[in-house]
Design an enzyme around this catalytic site. Sequence first.
Site, PDB file in Angstrom:
ATOM      1  N   SER A  56       0.857  -1.190   0.000  1.00 44.11           N
ATOM      2  CA  SER A  56       0.000   0.000   0.000  1.00 44.11           C
ATOM      3  C   SER A  56       0.890   1.237   0.000  1.00 44.11           C
ATOM      4  O   SER A  56       2.044   1.170   0.437  1.00 44.11           O
ATOM      5  CB  SER A  56      -0.879   0.031   1.254  1.00 44.11           C
ATOM      6  OG  SER A  56      -1.464   1.320   1.423  1.00 44.11           O
TER       7      SER A  56
ATOM      8  N   TYR B  33      -1.484  -0.078  10.823  1.00 43.16           N
ATOM      9  CA  TYR B  33      -1.752  -0.419   9.426  1.00 43.16           C
ATOM     10  C   TYR B  33      -0.540  -0.077   8.577  1.00 43.16           C
ATOM     11  O   TYR B  33      -0.064  -0.899   7.789  1.00 43.16           O
ATOM     12  CB  TYR B  33      -2.998   0.296   8.878  1.00 43.16           C
ATOM     13  CG  TYR B  33      -3.259  -0.071   7.436  1.00 43.16           C
ATOM     14  CD1 TYR B  33      -3.111   0.842   6.411  1.00 43.16           C
ATOM     15  CD2 TYR B  33      -3.625  -1.381   7.105  1.00 43.16           C
ATOM     16  CE1 TYR B  33      -3.316   0.480   5.076  1.00 43.16           C
ATOM     17  CE2 TYR B  33      -3.841  -1.755   5.783  1.00 43.16           C
ATOM     18  CZ  TYR B  33      -3.683  -0.821   4.775  1.00 43.16           C
ATOM     19  OH  TYR B  33      -3.872  -1.192   3.469  1.00 43.16           O
TER      20      TYR B  33
HETATM   21  N1  LIG Z   1      -8.769  -0.448  -1.064  1.00 39.94           N
HETATM   22  C1  LIG Z   1      -7.672   0.290  -0.831  1.00 39.94           C
HETATM   23  O1  LIG Z   1      -7.727   1.550  -0.750  1.00 39.94           O
HETATM   24  C2  LIG Z   1      -6.347  -0.363  -0.677  1.00 39.94           C
HETATM   25  C3  LIG Z   1      -6.222  -1.695  -0.271  1.00 39.94           C
HETATM   26  N2  LIG Z   1      -4.968  -2.231  -0.110  1.00 39.94           N
HETATM   27  C4  LIG Z   1      -4.765  -3.624   0.286  1.00 39.94           C
HETATM   28  O2  LIG Z   1      -5.247  -4.457  -0.760  1.00 39.94           O
HETATM   29  C5  LIG Z   1      -5.719  -5.691  -0.221  1.00 39.94           C
HETATM   30  C6  LIG Z   1      -7.134  -5.944  -0.693  1.00 39.94           C
HETATM   31  O3  LIG Z   1      -7.927  -4.863  -0.244  1.00 39.94           O
HETATM   32  P1  LIG Z   1      -9.361  -4.532  -0.882  1.00 39.94           P
HETATM   33  O4  LIG Z   1      -9.657  -5.458  -1.998  1.00 39.94           O
HETATM   34  O5  LIG Z   1      -9.431  -3.062  -1.105  1.00 39.94           O
HETATM   35  O6  LIG Z   1     -10.295  -4.850   0.378  1.00 39.94           O
HETATM   36  P2  LIG Z   1     -11.644  -5.697   0.546  1.00 39.94           P
HETATM   37  O7  LIG Z   1     -12.052  -5.463   1.968  1.00 39.94           O
HETATM   38  O8  LIG Z   1     -12.596  -5.391  -0.550  1.00 39.94           O
HETATM   39  O9  LIG Z   1     -11.166  -7.220   0.374  1.00 39.94           O
HETATM   40  C7  LIG Z   1     -10.353  -7.783   1.356  1.00 39.94           C
HETATM   41  C8  LIG Z   1     -10.245  -9.276   1.074  1.00 39.94           C
HETATM   42  O10 LIG Z   1      -9.353  -9.841   2.038  1.00 39.94           O
HETATM   43  C9  LIG Z   1      -9.968 -10.976   2.617  1.00 39.94           C
HETATM   44  N3  LIG Z   1      -9.558 -11.149   4.011  1.00 39.94           N
HETATM   45  C10 LIG Z   1      -9.540 -10.204   4.989  1.00 39.94           C
HETATM   46  N4  LIG Z   1      -9.157 -10.762   6.153  1.00 39.94           N
HETATM   47  C11 LIG Z   1      -8.946 -12.097   5.907  1.00 39.94           C
HETATM   48  C12 LIG Z   1      -8.562 -13.196   6.704  1.00 39.94           C
HETATM   49  N5  LIG Z   1      -8.327 -13.047   8.007  1.00 39.94           N
HETATM   50  N6  LIG Z   1      -8.456 -14.412   6.117  1.00 39.94           N
HETATM   51  C13 LIG Z   1      -8.706 -14.570   4.788  1.00 39.94           C
HETATM   52  N7  LIG Z   1      -9.060 -13.550   3.970  1.00 39.94           N
HETATM   53  C14 LIG Z   1      -9.191 -12.342   4.539  1.00 39.94           C
HETATM   54  C15 LIG Z   1     -11.480 -10.717   2.533  1.00 39.94           C
HETATM   55  O11 LIG Z   1     -12.143 -11.947   2.462  1.00 39.94           O
HETATM   56  P3  LIG Z   1     -13.095 -12.571   3.616  1.00 39.94           P
HETATM   57  O12 LIG Z   1     -13.640 -11.425   4.430  1.00 39.94           O
HETATM   58  O13 LIG Z   1     -14.126 -13.332   2.850  1.00 39.94           O
HETATM   59  O14 LIG Z   1     -12.195 -13.470   4.397  1.00 39.94           O
HETATM   60  C16 LIG Z   1     -11.567  -9.992   1.191  1.00 39.94           C
HETATM   61  O15 LIG Z   1     -11.712 -10.918   0.154  1.00 39.94           O
HETATM   62  C17 LIG Z   1      -5.565  -5.566   1.294  1.00 39.94           C
HETATM   63  O16 LIG Z   1      -4.342  -6.182   1.672  1.00 39.94           O
HETATM   64  C18 LIG Z   1      -5.480  -4.053   1.528  1.00 39.94           C
HETATM   65  O17 LIG Z   1      -4.727  -3.731   2.695  1.00 39.94           O
HETATM   66  C19 LIG Z   1      -3.817  -1.501  -0.356  1.00 39.94           C
HETATM   67  C20 LIG Z   1      -3.909  -0.189  -0.766  1.00 39.94           C
HETATM   68  C21 LIG Z   1      -5.175   0.462  -0.969  1.00 39.94           C
HETATM   69  N1  LIG Z   2      -4.002   3.382   0.667  1.00 39.43           N
HETATM   70  C1  LIG Z   2      -5.069   3.028   1.588  1.00 39.43           C
HETATM   71  C2  LIG Z   2      -5.136   1.568   1.782  1.00 39.43           C
HETATM   72  O1  LIG Z   2      -4.104   0.927   1.985  1.00 39.43           O
HETATM   73  C3  LIG Z   2      -4.793   3.626   2.934  1.00 39.43           C
HETATM   74  O2  LIG Z   2      -3.620   3.802   3.251  1.00 39.43           O
HETATM   75  O3  LIG Z   2      -5.738   3.871   3.672  1.00 39.43           O
END
Ligand SMILES: NC(=O)C1=CN([C@@H]2O[C@H](COP(=O)(O)OP(=O)(O)OC[C@H]3O[C@@H](n4cnc5c(N)ncnc54)[C@H](OP(=O)(O)O)[C@@H]3O)[C@@H](O)[C@H]2O)C=CC1
Ligand SMILES: N[C@@H](C=O)C(=O)O
Length: 253
Positions: A140, A153
């Site tokens: 991120s 985070y």
């Molecule tokens: N959206 C944003 O602004 C940004 C996101 N990110 C990162 O990108 C990644 C995806 O985020 P994003 O798609 O936006 O978020 P979402 O919340 O839309 O998706 C998150 C996914 O992670 C899974 N997940 C969360 N916790 C667990 C767990 N304990 N075990 C298994 N699966 C898990 C969830 O599945 P389920 O709940 O079904 O287990 C879900 O499929 C993350 O690592 C996030 O930190 C990085 C930068 C920016």
């Molecule tokens: N970039 C976003 C998710 O990772 C944030 O920092 O909130």
Amino acid sequence: MNRTIFITGATSGFGQACARKFAAGGDHLIITGRRKDRLEALKQELEDRSGIQVMPLVFDVQDRSAVFAAVATLPEAWRRVDILINNAGLALGRDFFEEASLEDWDTMIDTNVKGLLYVSKAVLPLMIPVGNAHIINLGSVAGKEVYEKGNAYCGSKFAVDAISRSMRIDLLRHGIKVTAIHPGAAETEFSNVRFKGDESQAKKIYEGYTPLSAEDVADVIHYCASLPPHVCINDLVLTCTAQADAIYFYKKS
Ligand SMILES: NC(=O)C1=CN([C@@H]2O[C@H](COP(=O)(O)OP(=O)(O)OC[C@H]3O[C@@H](n4cnc5c(N)ncnc54)[C@H](OP(=O)(O)O)[C@@H]3O)[C@@H](O)[C@H]2O)C=CC1
Ligand SMILES: N[C@@H](C=O)C(=O)O
């Protein structure tokens, strides 16, 4: 391309968009998450639409034994992984250090850091024999610059940055590429999760500008995964145009 892609966090956001993108390209998928209903629905959608095969695995990446047990259940035909996308992760809360919840910190570290380590360790034996496999880790911009109330985070995503760099060195001898992707703000379930269902607070994050979509990030990930064997994008920061870095946004009032 009939590769096998192992995607964590495939029930929402970037992971779900990646599943759709790679399926459209003809790749077979191992999709994981805790929400079995969503995995089953995605399997049905993709197998009907793209004619590829999809293997859903339900596990919590925080649970080391569950991670290894799930991978161990993979039948012989699925015991080759060309690309691992370590995407599962979350932010919980946005609080000053002294006000933040220790439980939230535990969950972020256990998911974003230890979960990535566990899954990588469990899946690597299925990747090493491939000879030119690829690991793509979701970091991120929060892992490149810290911001107010980012504390654990940011720490977890700085850890993903460091782990990716170290992985790249250690796994080079197996011909494994390691790419770290560092998105800025993208409108997925991420902020709903972070603000624990407070829709209005989540919505505010994306007001006044056009954020990235999950598909924007999936497109970039798919590009990184489609390069020739001798080319590796090591580290990639991508943001919407309105976001200059982890902190500065130009928002139309
Ligand atoms: N959206 C944003 O602004 C940004 C996101 N990110 C990162 O990108 C990644 C995806 O985020 P994003 O798609 O936006 O978020 P979402 O919340 O839309 O998706 C998150 C996914 O992670 C899974 N997940 C969360 N916790 C667990 C767990 N304990 N075990 C298994 N699966 C898990 C969830 O599945 P389920 O709940 O079904 O287990 C879900 O499929 C993350 O690592 C996030 O930190 C990085 C930068 C920016
Ligand atoms: N970039 C976003 C998710 O990772 C944030 O920092 O909130």
